[in-house]
Design a protein around this motif. Structure first.
Motif, PDB file in Angstrom:
ATOM      1  N   HIS A 168     -27.783  30.917  -1.354  1.00  0.00           N
ATOM      2  CA  HIS A 168     -26.347  30.619  -1.509  1.00  0.00           C
ATOM      3  C   HIS A 168     -25.541  30.807  -0.223  1.00  0.00           C
ATOM      4  CE1 HIS A 168     -22.584  29.998  -3.767  1.00  0.00           C
ATOM      5  NE2 HIS A 168     -23.374  29.429  -4.649  1.00  0.00           N
ATOM      6  N   GLU A 169     -26.101  30.299   0.872  1.00  0.00           N
ATOM      7  CA  GLU A 169     -25.368  30.271   2.153  1.00  0.00           C
ATOM      8  C   GLU A 169     -24.750  28.885   2.299  1.00  0.00           C
ATOM      9  OE1 GLU A 169     -25.720  32.500   4.956  1.00  0.00           O
ATOM     10  OE2 GLU A 169     -27.695  33.441   4.734  1.00  0.00           O
ATOM     11  N   LEU A 170     -23.513  28.810   2.786  1.00  0.00           N
ATOM     12  CA  LEU A 170     -22.909  27.506   3.041  1.00  0.00           C
ATOM     13  C   LEU A 170     -23.794  26.739   4.023  1.00  0.00           C
ATOM     14  CD1 LEU A 170     -19.134  28.422   3.567  1.00  0.00           C
ATOM     15  CD2 LEU A 170     -20.228  27.516   1.516  1.00  0.00           C
ATOM     16  N   ILE A 171     -24.030  25.451   3.776  1.00  0.00           N
ATOM     17  CA  ILE A 171     -24.900  24.679   4.679  1.00  0.00           C
ATOM     18  C   ILE A 171     -24.233  24.552   6.042  1.00  0.00           C
ATOM     19  CG2 ILE A 171     -26.031  22.456   5.048  1.00  0.00           C
ATOM     20  CD1 ILE A 171     -26.347  22.275   2.113  1.00  0.00           C
ATOM     21  N   THR A 172     -22.916  24.503   6.039  1.00  0.00           N
ATOM     22  CA  THR A 172     -22.184  24.400   7.308  1.00  0.00           C
ATOM     23  C   THR A 172     -22.426  25.626   8.195  1.00  0.00           C
ATOM     24  OG1 THR A 172     -20.340  25.069   5.899  1.00  0.00           O
ATOM     25  CG2 THR A 172     -20.335  22.816   6.665  1.00  0.00           C
ATOM     26  N   GLY A 173     -22.960  26.709   7.636  1.00  0.00           N
ATOM     27  CA  GLY A 173     -23.249  27.910   8.418  1.00  0.00           C
ATOM     28  C   GLY A 173     -24.728  28.076   8.696  1.00  0.00           C
ATOM     29  N   GLN A 174     -25.549  27.073   8.330  1.00  0.00           N
ATOM     30  CA  GLN A 174     -27.003  27.175   8.521  1.00  0.00           C
ATOM     31  C   GLN A 174     -27.465  26.245   9.638  1.00  0.00           C
ATOM     32  OE1 GLN A 174     -29.479  26.802   4.996  1.00  0.00           O
ATOM     33  NE2 GLN A 174     -27.760  27.276   3.679  1.00  0.00           N
ATOM     34  N   THR A 175     -28.629  26.547  10.189  1.00  0.00           N
ATOM     35  CA  THR A 175     -29.286  25.596  11.095  1.00  0.00           C
ATOM     36  C   THR A 175     -30.198  24.714  10.231  1.00  0.00           C
ATOM     37  OG1 THR A 175     -31.190  27.020  11.402  1.00  0.00           O
ATOM     38  CG2 THR A 175     -29.350  27.329  12.945  1.00  0.00           C
ATOM     39  N   PRO A 176     -30.600  23.545  10.745  1.00  0.00           N
ATOM     40  CA  PRO A 176     -31.529  22.709   9.980  1.00  0.00           C
ATOM     41  C   PRO A 176     -32.817  23.458   9.600  1.00  0.00           C
ATOM     42  CG  PRO A 176     -30.537  21.421  11.726  1.00  0.00           C
ATOM     43  CD  PRO A 176     -30.084  22.839  11.945  1.00  0.00           C
ATOM     44  N   ARG A 177     -33.320  24.316  10.493  1.00  0.00           N
ATOM     45  CA  ARG A 177     -34.561  25.037  10.180  1.00  0.00           C
ATOM     46  C   ARG A 177     -34.358  26.017   9.017  1.00  0.00           C
ATOM     47  NH1 ARG A 177     -36.634  29.763  11.252  1.00  0.00           N
ATOM     48  NH2 ARG A 177     -34.924  30.364  12.627  1.00  0.00           N
ATOM     49  N   VAL A 178     -33.254  26.756   9.062  1.00  0.00           N
ATOM     50  CA  VAL A 178     -32.968  27.723   7.988  1.00  0.00           C
ATOM     51  C   VAL A 178     -32.750  26.987   6.661  1.00  0.00           C
ATOM     52  CG1 VAL A 178     -31.265  29.435   7.188  1.00  0.00           C
ATOM     53  CG2 VAL A 178     -32.045  29.461   9.571  1.00  0.00           C
ATOM     54  N   PHE A 179     -32.043  25.844   6.726  1.00  0.00           N
ATOM     55  CA  PHE A 179     -31.798  25.062   5.517  1.00  0.00           C
ATOM     56  C   PHE A 179     -33.108  24.595   4.891  1.00  0.00           C
ATOM     57  CE2 PHE A 179     -31.110  20.812   3.599  1.00  0.00           C
ATOM     58  CZ  PHE A 179     -30.340  21.201   2.527  1.00  0.00           C
ATOM     59  N   ARG A 180     -34.001  24.085   5.734  1.00  0.00           N
ATOM     60  CA  ARG A 180     -35.295  23.596   5.230  1.00  0.00           C
ATOM     61  C   ARG A 180     -36.058  24.722   4.525  1.00  0.00           C
ATOM     62  NH1 ARG A 180     -38.342  19.204   6.608  1.00  0.00           N
ATOM     63  NH2 ARG A 180     -37.198  18.763   8.522  1.00  0.00           N
ATOM     64  N   GLU A 181     -36.072  25.905   5.139  1.00  0.00           N
ATOM     65  CA  GLU A 181     -36.789  27.029   4.531  1.00  0.00           C
ATOM     66  C   GLU A 181     -36.153  27.422   3.197  1.00  0.00           C
ATOM     67  OE1 GLU A 181     -36.709  30.021   7.568  1.00  0.00           O
ATOM     68  OE2 GLU A 181     -38.169  28.924   8.797  1.00  0.00           O
ATOM     69  N   ASP A 182     -34.822  27.391   3.148  1.00  0.00           N
ATOM     70  CA  ASP A 182     -34.093  27.793   1.938  1.00  0.00           C
ATOM     71  C   ASP A 182     -34.407  26.844   0.773  1.00  0.00           C
ATOM     72  OD1 ASP A 182     -31.416  29.396   0.968  1.00  0.00           O
ATOM     73  OD2 ASP A 182     -31.414  27.337   0.231  1.00  0.00           O
ATOM     74  N   ILE A 183     -34.338  25.529   1.024  1.00  0.00           N
ATOM     75  CA  ILE A 183     -34.541  24.595  -0.097  1.00  0.00           C
ATOM     76  C   ILE A 183     -36.016  24.513  -0.484  1.00  0.00           C
ATOM     77  CG2 ILE A 183     -32.455  23.243   0.356  1.00  0.00           C
ATOM     78  CD1 ILE A 183     -34.277  21.073   1.590  1.00  0.00           C
ATOM     79  N   ARG A 184     -36.912  24.751   0.480  1.00  0.00           N
ATOM     80  CA  ARG A 184     -38.348  24.734   0.172  1.00  0.00           C
ATOM     81  C   ARG A 184     -38.709  25.951  -0.684  1.00  0.00           C
ATOM     82  NH1 ARG A 184     -42.314  24.429   5.199  1.00  0.00           N
ATOM     83  NH2 ARG A 184     -41.420  22.341   5.350  1.00  0.00           N
ATOM     84  N   ARG A 185     -38.180  27.113  -0.286  1.00  0.00           N
ATOM     85  CA  ARG A 185     -38.458  28.351  -1.024  1.00  0.00           C
ATOM     86  C   ARG A 185     -37.958  28.238  -2.469  1.00  0.00           C
ATOM     87  NH1 ARG A 185     -36.223  34.312   0.856  1.00  0.00           N
ATOM     88  NH2 ARG A 185     -37.398  35.547  -0.667  1.00  0.00           N
ATOM     89  N   ALA A 186     -36.719  27.704  -2.623  1.00  0.00           N
ATOM     90  CA  ALA A 186     -36.147  27.579  -3.973  1.00  0.00           C
ATOM     91  C   ALA A 186     -36.980  26.609  -4.816  1.00  0.00           C
ATOM     92  CB  ALA A 186     -34.702  27.094  -3.878  1.00  0.00           C
ATOM     93  N   LYS A 187     -37.389  25.485  -4.243  1.00  0.00           N
ATOM     94  CA  LYS A 187     -38.140  24.465  -4.994  1.00  0.00           C
ATOM     95  C   LYS A 187     -39.478  25.037  -5.474  1.00  0.00           C
ATOM     96  CE  LYS A 187     -39.068  19.484  -4.585  1.00  0.00           C
ATOM     97  NZ  LYS A 187     -40.354  19.278  -5.189  1.00  0.00           N
ATOM     98  N   HIS A 188     -40.195  25.691  -4.563  1.00  0.00           N
ATOM     99  CA  HIS A 188     -41.505  26.240  -4.944  1.00  0.00           C
ATOM    100  C   HIS A 188     -41.361  27.305  -6.033  1.00  0.00           C
ATOM    101  CE1 HIS A 188     -43.549  24.935  -0.916  1.00  0.00           C
ATOM    102  NE2 HIS A 188     -43.254  23.930  -1.713  1.00  0.00           N
ATOM    103  N   LEU A 189     -40.366  28.158  -5.861  1.00  0.00           N
ATOM    104  CA  LEU A 189     -40.134  29.241  -6.822  1.00  0.00           C
ATOM    105  C   LEU A 189     -39.811  28.680  -8.208  1.00  0.00           C
ATOM    106  CD1 LEU A 189     -39.887  32.331  -6.495  1.00  0.00           C
ATOM    107  CD2 LEU A 189     -37.504  31.994  -5.913  1.00  0.00           C
ATOM    108  N   LEU A 190     -38.901  27.735  -8.261  1.00  0.00           N
ATOM    109  CA  LEU A 190     -38.483  27.162  -9.545  1.00  0.00           C
ATOM    110  C   LEU A 190     -39.641  26.389 -10.188  1.00  0.00           C
ATOM    111  CD1 LEU A 190     -34.928  25.976  -8.452  1.00  0.00           C
ATOM    112  CD2 LEU A 190     -35.401  27.708 -10.183  1.00  0.00           C
ATOM    113  N   GLU A 191     -40.428  25.690  -9.380  1.00  0.00           N
ATOM    114  CA  GLU A 191     -41.567  24.939  -9.933  1.00  0.00           C
ATOM    115  C   GLU A 191     -42.632  25.897 -10.473  1.00  0.00           C
ATOM    116  OE1 GLU A 191     -42.540  22.196  -6.754  1.00  0.00           O
ATOM    117  OE2 GLU A 191     -41.116  20.710  -7.531  1.00  0.00           O
ATOM    118  N   ASP A 192     -42.860  27.003  -9.759  1.00  0.00           N
ATOM    119  CA  ASP A 192     -43.854  27.986 -10.215  1.00  0.00           C
ATOM    120  C   ASP A 192     -43.418  28.620 -11.530  1.00  0.00           C
ATOM    121  OD1 ASP A 192     -45.464  27.551  -8.132  1.00  0.00           O
ATOM    122  OD2 ASP A 192     -44.992  29.394  -7.024  1.00  0.00           O
ATOM    123  N   ILE A 193     -42.155  29.017 -11.599  1.00  0.00           N
ATOM    124  CA  ILE A 193     -41.686  29.733 -12.800  1.00  0.00           C
ATOM    125  C   ILE A 193     -41.477  28.767 -13.960  1.00  0.00           C
ATOM    126  CG2 ILE A 193     -39.842  31.185 -13.763  1.00  0.00           C
ATOM    127  CD1 ILE A 193     -39.253  32.075 -10.837  1.00  0.00           C
ATOM    128  N   GLY A 194     -40.852  27.618 -13.676  1.00  0.00           N
ATOM    129  CA  GLY A 194     -40.502  26.683 -14.744  1.00  0.00           C
ATOM    130  C   GLY A 194     -41.639  25.743 -15.130  1.00  0.00           C
TER     131      GLY A 194
END
Ligand SMILES: [Zn+2]
Length: 211
Positions: free
Chosen positions: A85-111
């Motif tokens: 839950h960091e504003l994208i305007t405050g992230q770098t592209p690398r940090v953003f990629r890690e954030d959305i990848r981590r969330a996707k994998h986590l949600l897919e594993d649990i759900g």
């Protein structure tokens, strides 16, 4: 996105405007309300026979796995609200990629279901952070629901298309499903969003939501 009704599933203190009083490092020490409140929403939707899309924060999913399973078992669409839950305007592209990848994998594993959709924290895909769109495509997302065609200090892309449309990027196409807005006196106003839901009188909001 398979439902017109959507919810962002996060804790009450995970709001960008509260950053100065509810510091990220203290999040785990605050009272958790997300599970109990989301169960109330799920009960209500079940009674009405309505399905919704739930954009869940990875941070929440990690701590409330049973809630995620109930969302899926009840037939709602599980989607991603990113991890931290960091504003994208405050992230770098690398940090953003890690954030959305981590969330996707986590949600897919649990759900146990593919995660196709994404909504940015505080709708923060703007002209400055448009670089986020091709990264969403590269990370396997098929639609985004973050671009609000309004003027606001944290978010908004004035002049953006306010209806569902495809965006072409160098990495491939993606659907944009913009949060609802309305036109009045030549200006565009937001309709979707928890803040507006709390602030607008219901008699004002109801006809706008029914359009
Ligand atoms: Zn949020």
């Amino acid at each position: 996105m398979i439902n017109g009704l959507s919810f962002d599933i996060e804790e009450h203190f995970q709001v960008a405007a509260f950053d100065c009083v509810a510091r990220r490092r203290h999040w785990d020490s605050h009272e958790s309300r997300v599970e109990q409140n989301t169960h109330l929403i799920l009960d209500l939707l079940e009674r009405q026979g309505i399905h919704a899309t739930m954009f869940v924060l990875g941070w929440v999913a990690e701590r409330h796995k049973g809630l995620i399973r109930r969302i899926v078992e009840s037939g709602h669409e599980l989607a991603s609200h990113g991890y931290a839950h960091e504003l994208i305007t405050g992230q770098t592209p690398r940090v953003f990629r890690e954030d959305i990848r981590r969330a996707k994998h986590l949600l897919e594993d649990i759900g146990g279901t593919p995660i196709l959709g994404y909504r940015a924290p505080t709708f923060s895909i703007t002209k400055e952070s448009e670089w986020a769109i091709p990264i969403l495509v590269e990370e396997g997302y098929q639609y985004d629901s973050s671009i609000m065609a309004v003027v606001h200090d944290y978010y908004g892309m004035p002049g953006a298309i306010p209806t569902i449309h495809a965006i072409s990027t160098d990495s491939g196409p993606i659907w944009e499903v913009p949060p609802s807005t309305c036109k009045w006196a030549g200006m565009t106003f937001p309709v979707a969003g928890g803040g507006y839901f709390r602030l607008f009188p219901y008699r004002v909001l109801k006809p706008l939501l029914q359009r």
